[in-house]
Design a protein around this motif. Structure first.
Motif: not given
Length: 292
Positions: A82, A85-86, A119-120, A123, A126-127
Motif C-alpha cells: 500500500a 502504491q501511494l 489513507l494508507i 488502500r 482496497a487491496l
C-alpha cells in the motif's frame, strides 16, 4: 500412494502429490477457506506447499496463535504494498509481526504524519477486497503479492481476503519511519482490542518484546483487559502517553524479564514495586468470594 496422517491420527491416501490447501479441501471446504498455512512434519509451510511423500499434516487457521501471527505478518506485507502504491519513492526496510499487530519500516523523502495513516489503511482495505494472492517465488524469502514483490519471512496467508480486521495506529521516526498496526481474525476481536484497557504492558527495548507479550496474554487469560505497547520508542515517552489514560502500567526491562516479574505503577503515581504475574492478577482482579 502418499499417506497423510492428520492430527486426530486418521490416515488419508492420495495417488499423487498435493498442496496443503488441497489436503484441507479434501477434509472440508470450510477448513480450506479458513486455512492460512499448514504444518508438515511439524514445520510451518505455505498453503501452496507441495507434499510429495508420506507426512504428518495439520491445517493452521487464525484461531490458533501461529495462524494469528501469520495474519499479522501478511498484514505487514500488505502495508508495504500500500505504501509503495501511494509513495513510489519510499524505500522498503523490513517488516514483521509484533505482539498484537505488525510494523513495517520505510525510508521516505518526506516524513509522513499520523494524519496520513487513514489513507494508507484505506488502500490496504482496497487491496484486501481485491483478494490478491500471496505466494513465494523461487528466490529464498521473496514473496509476490499481486505484482508487488518483497523479501519477507514466511509463511504467509494464501490470499488477502482473510486480512479484514486490521487498523493502523502509530507512526514513529523521521527520515526512517515505522508504521505500526494491529490485526485480528475477526472484527469483534479488533473491537475488543480497541476497548479502553485496565492495564498497559510497556517494554524498555526490543529485547523484552516476547516476554512483554506473554505477560499481556497471561493477564487476558485471567480476565483483565490488557494491551501492550511494544513500539521501538523511548520508555519515558510510552509511560507519559499511557499514564494519563490507563489505570495501571506494567514496565518490563531486562531485570524483569530475567526474574519473570514486572514493575507495576498506577496512573495516580502509586508505585507497587516488583511483582510476579500471579500477584499482579490477584491485585488487579482479585478472586470473587461468594456471599452467605
Amino acid at each position: 500412494m502418499i499417506h497423510i496422517t492428520l492430527p486426530d491420527g486418521s490416515l488419508r491416501e492420495y495417488d499423487q502429490p498435493l498442496t496443503v490447501y488441497e489436503v484441507a479441501a479434501t477434509i472440508s471446504l470450510g477448513l480450506a477457506n479458513a486455512a492460512v498455512a499448514g504444518r508438515v512434519d511439524g514445520v510451518l509451510v505455505d498453503c501452496g506447499f507441495l507434499i510429495e511423500g508420506d507426512a504428518r499434516v495439520s491445517i493452521v487457521t487464525p484461531q490458533e496463535p501461529d495462524g494469528l501471527e501469520i495474519l499479522r505478518r501478511s498484514c505487514a506485507l500488505m502495508l508495504a504494498m500500500a505504501v509503495k502504491q501511494l509513495h513510489p519513492n519510499a524505500q522498503l526496510r523490513a517488516g514483521s509481526s509484533l505482539g498484537d499487530g505488525f510494523f513495517y519500516e520505510f525510508a521516505f523523502q518526506r516524513s509522513l504524519t499520523l494524519a496520513e495513516l487513514p489513507l494508507i489503511e484505506a488502500r490496504m482495505h482496497a487491496l484486501a477486497a481485491t483478494n490478491h494472492s500471496i505466494r513465494p517465488t523461487e528466490r529464498l524469502s521473496l514473496y509476490r503479492l499481486g505484482d508487488f514483490e518483497s523479501f519477507a519471512a514466511g509463511p504467509h496467508v494464501p490470499t488477502t481476503k482473510v486480512l479484514q480486521a486490521f487498523a493502523l495506529d502509530h507512526i514513529s521516526g523521521t527520515s526512517q519511519q515505522r508504521i505500526y498496526g494491529t490485526c485480528w481474525s475477526s472484527q469483534q476481536e479488533l473491537d475488543n482490542w480497541r476497548a479502553p484497557p485496565q492495564v498497559m504492558v510497556v517494554n524498555i527495548d526490543e529485547r523484552q518484546t516476547a516476554y512483554a507479550h506473554s505477560v499481556t496474554e497471561t493477564l487476558r487469560r485471567r480476565g483483565l483487559r490488557a494491551n501492550s505497547d511494544l513500539r521501538n520508542e523511548k520508555i519515558s515517552h510510552k509511560i507519559r502517553q499511557h499514564s494519563r489514560k490507563v489505570p495501571y502500567l506494567l514496565v518490563v526491562g531486562e531485570k524483569e524479564k530475567e526474574g519473570r516479574f514486572v514493575s507495576i505503577r498506577s496512573s495516580s503515581g502509586e508505585d507497587f514495586g516488583e511483582k510476579g504475574i500471579e500477584a499482579v492478577c490477584e491485585l488487579l482482579n482479585p478472586p470473587k468470594t461468594g456471599g452467605v
